[in-house]
Design a protein around this motif. Structure first.
Motif, PDB file in Angstrom:
ATOM      1  N   VAL A 240       1.071  -1.160   0.106  1.00  0.00           N
ATOM      2  CA  VAL A 240       0.088   0.034   0.066  1.00  0.00           C
ATOM      3  C   VAL A 240       0.936   1.277  -0.027  1.00  0.00           C
ATOM      4  O   VAL A 240       0.581   2.175  -0.596  1.00  0.00           O
ATOM      5  CB  VAL A 240      -1.038   0.103   1.151  1.00  0.00           C
ATOM      6  N   LEU A 241       2.021   1.317   0.827  1.00  0.00           N
ATOM      7  CA  LEU A 241       2.899   2.335   0.920  1.00  0.00           C
ATOM      8  C   LEU A 241       3.378   2.717  -0.587  1.00  0.00           C
ATOM      9  O   LEU A 241       3.733   3.824  -0.757  1.00  0.00           O
ATOM     10  CB  LEU A 241       3.798   2.362   2.209  1.00  0.00           C
ATOM     11  N   ARG A 242       3.993   1.450  -0.973  1.00  0.00           N
ATOM     12  CA  ARG A 242       4.558   1.652  -2.306  1.00  0.00           C
ATOM     13  C   ARG A 242       3.800   2.303  -3.314  1.00  0.00           C
ATOM     14  O   ARG A 242       4.290   3.267  -4.184  1.00  0.00           O
ATOM     15  CB  ARG A 242       5.152   0.153  -2.561  1.00  0.00           C
ATOM     16  N   GLU A 243       2.750   1.479  -3.521  1.00  0.00           N
ATOM     17  CA  GLU A 243       1.785   2.195  -4.532  1.00  0.00           C
ATOM     18  C   GLU A 243       1.359   3.741  -4.423  1.00  0.00           C
ATOM     19  O   GLU A 243       1.014   4.453  -5.342  1.00  0.00           O
ATOM     20  CB  GLU A 243       0.439   1.338  -4.588  1.00  0.00           C
ATOM     21  N   THR A 244       1.065   3.945  -2.904  1.00  0.00           N
ATOM     22  CA  THR A 244       0.761   5.243  -2.658  1.00  0.00           C
ATOM     23  C   THR A 244       1.954   6.304  -2.985  1.00  0.00           C
ATOM     24  O   THR A 244       1.746   7.274  -3.553  1.00  0.00           O
ATOM     25  CB  THR A 244       0.528   5.423  -1.090  1.00  0.00           C
ATOM     26  N   GLY A 245       3.133   5.894  -2.913  1.00  0.00           N
ATOM     27  CA  GLY A 245       4.194   6.648  -3.208  1.00  0.00           C
ATOM     28  C   GLY A 245       4.419   6.878  -4.346  1.00  0.00           C
ATOM     29  O   GLY A 245       4.646   7.935  -5.193  1.00  0.00           O
ATOM     30  N   GLU A 246       4.207   5.603  -5.383  1.00  0.00           N
ATOM     31  CA  GLU A 246       4.137   5.863  -7.033  1.00  0.00           C
ATOM     32  C   GLU A 246       3.196   6.537  -7.561  1.00  0.00           C
ATOM     33  O   GLU A 246       3.250   7.428  -8.139  1.00  0.00           O
ATOM     34  CB  GLU A 246       4.114   4.395  -7.495  1.00  0.00           C
ATOM     35  N   ALA A 247       1.892   6.664  -6.647  1.00  0.00           N
ATOM     36  CA  ALA A 247       1.017   7.357  -7.016  1.00  0.00           C
ATOM     37  C   ALA A 247       0.763   8.906  -6.740  1.00  0.00           C
ATOM     38  O   ALA A 247       0.741   9.616  -7.667  1.00  0.00           O
ATOM     39  CB  ALA A 247      -0.471   6.815  -6.301  1.00  0.00           C
ATOM     40  N   LEU A 248       1.671   9.145  -5.818  1.00  0.00           N
ATOM     41  CA  LEU A 248       1.973  10.498  -5.420  1.00  0.00           C
ATOM     42  C   LEU A 248       2.980  11.088  -6.450  1.00  0.00           C
ATOM     43  O   LEU A 248       2.834  12.283  -6.722  1.00  0.00           O
ATOM     44  CB  LEU A 248       2.501  10.495  -3.983  1.00  0.00           C
ATOM     45  N   GLY A 249       3.939  10.131  -6.692  1.00  0.00           N
ATOM     46  CA  GLY A 249       4.825  10.758  -7.744  1.00  0.00           C
ATOM     47  C   GLY A 249       4.333  10.980  -9.243  1.00  0.00           C
ATOM     48  O   GLY A 249       4.237  11.838  -9.664  1.00  0.00           O
ATOM     49  N   HIS A 250       3.423  10.091  -9.628  1.00  0.00           N
ATOM     50  CA  HIS A 250       2.762  10.308 -10.820  1.00  0.00           C
ATOM     51  C   HIS A 250       1.814  11.329 -10.764  1.00  0.00           C
ATOM     52  O   HIS A 250       1.718  12.432 -11.799  1.00  0.00           O
ATOM     53  CB  HIS A 250       1.939   9.003 -11.287  1.00  0.00           C
ATOM     54  N   ALA A 251       1.032  11.587  -9.423  1.00  0.00           N
ATOM     55  CA  ALA A 251       0.116  12.628  -9.584  1.00  0.00           C
ATOM     56  C   ALA A 251       0.797  14.176  -9.456  1.00  0.00           C
ATOM     57  O   ALA A 251       0.302  15.060 -10.101  1.00  0.00           O
ATOM     58  CB  ALA A 251      -0.752  12.676  -8.375  1.00  0.00           C
ATOM     59  N   TRP A 252       1.980  13.955  -8.657  1.00  0.00           N
ATOM     60  CA  TRP A 252       2.664  15.420  -8.640  1.00  0.00           C
ATOM     61  C   TRP A 252       3.102  15.534 -10.000  1.00  0.00           C
ATOM     62  O   TRP A 252       3.228  16.920 -10.499  1.00  0.00           O
ATOM     63  CB  TRP A 252       3.700  15.099  -7.867  1.00  0.00           C
TER      64      TRP A 252
END
Length: 287
Positions: A179-191
């Motif tokens: 969950v944390l890894r996907e959240t981090g990747e999602a944050l990077g893509h969203a940013w």
């Protein structure tokens, strides 16, 4: 030559192993990634827009407001604090420090040496007594407390802790890591996506500003103001300048006529006799 003419054997093909998958979790990763990325993009987009606006405002404030204020405050602080502190250090603290160093070297150091010589035997005796007492207490505590505590720890706490770690904490940690890894990747893509959107919004605002203000102003300057300026220059300024020059010449001429009428014509300069011969026979240095 034999080595060059020797036929080369084709390399033996090895069975290619499948590359290990980076995310062996499978359906769990897919089920978590897409909703998390959509939610994070919707959350991060206004944050990125506010961040870009705040960064532009902060750069403007630091460059044109805070830097001059900081320089002025630095000058005021230097005049109000640094100069008095330097004077205090030079004229009060430095002599006081020299006096304290002299007092330490001439008074406290001899007293300290004398106390050390007097108390050294007592300290050695106390060290021996405390060492024997500490050794005895350590042995008693080891026999009465440490060994029973180790036995209780090994049989009552270690095995349940291992079971808890293996069957509950480790799987939960793996799921939380996913969950944390996907959240981090999602944050990077969203940013990054929010950055693209912010740049696009900035370009749209710049284009609208250019269409609404700059292009009409440029057209007004080129089409209206420049021809009007040329007309004003040719019909008003140039004639006014010529008239002013003519008036200046007339005033100067009138002033010269008035001076000539009052004082007469100026006398020509008198010739200066340089005492040089005018005939053919001129003097030389030998004469």
């Amino acid at each position: 030559m034999d080595m060059q003419n020797r036929p080369q054997r084709p390399p033996q093909s090895r069975p290619q192993s499948r590359p290990p998958s980076q995310h062996p979790e499978g359906c769990l990763v897919v089920a978590i990634r897409i909703p998390v990325r959509i939610f994070v993009f919707l959350v991060v987009l206004p944050v990125r827009l506010l961040w870009d606006a705040f960064a532009a405002t902060a750069r403007f404030l630091w460059r044109y407001v805070l830097a001059p204020v900081g320089r002025a405050a630095g000058l005021v602080l230097h005049a109000l604090l640094v100069v008095p502190l330097v004077w205090l250090y030079r004229h009060l603290l430095t002599p006081l420090g020299h006096a304290l160093r002299w007092f330490h070297a001439r008074v406290l150091t001899p007293i300290g040496h004398a106390l050390v010589r007097l108390l050294t035997p007592v300290v050695k005796i106390l060290e021996q007594v405390l060492g024997m007492l500490g050794t005895a207490l350590y042995r008693i505590a080891r026999v009465l407390l440490v060994l029973p505590a180790l036995a209780v720890w090994r049989w009552l706490l270690v095995l349940p802790a291992l079971a808890l770690w293996r069957w509950i904490l480790a799987p939960a940690g793996r799921v939380l890591g996913i969950v944390l890894r996907e959240t981090g990747e999602a944050l990077g893509h969203a940013w990054r996506a929010a950055g693209y959107v912010a740049r696009a919004v900035g370009r749209v605002i710049g284009t609208l500003f250019r269409w609404i203000f700059l292009t009409p102003a440029r057209w007004m300057y080129r089409t209206v103001l420049t021809p009007v300026g040329h007309v004003v220059r040719d019909l008003v300024l140039h004639p006014v300048a010529e008239a002013a020059r003519a008036i200046g010449r007339a005033v100067r001429q009138a002033r010269a006529d008035l001076r000539r009428a009052l004082f007469g014509e100026p006398r020509p300069p008198a010739p200066v006799n340089r005492r040089e011969p005018t005939g053919r026979d001129t003097r030389t240095l030998d004469e």
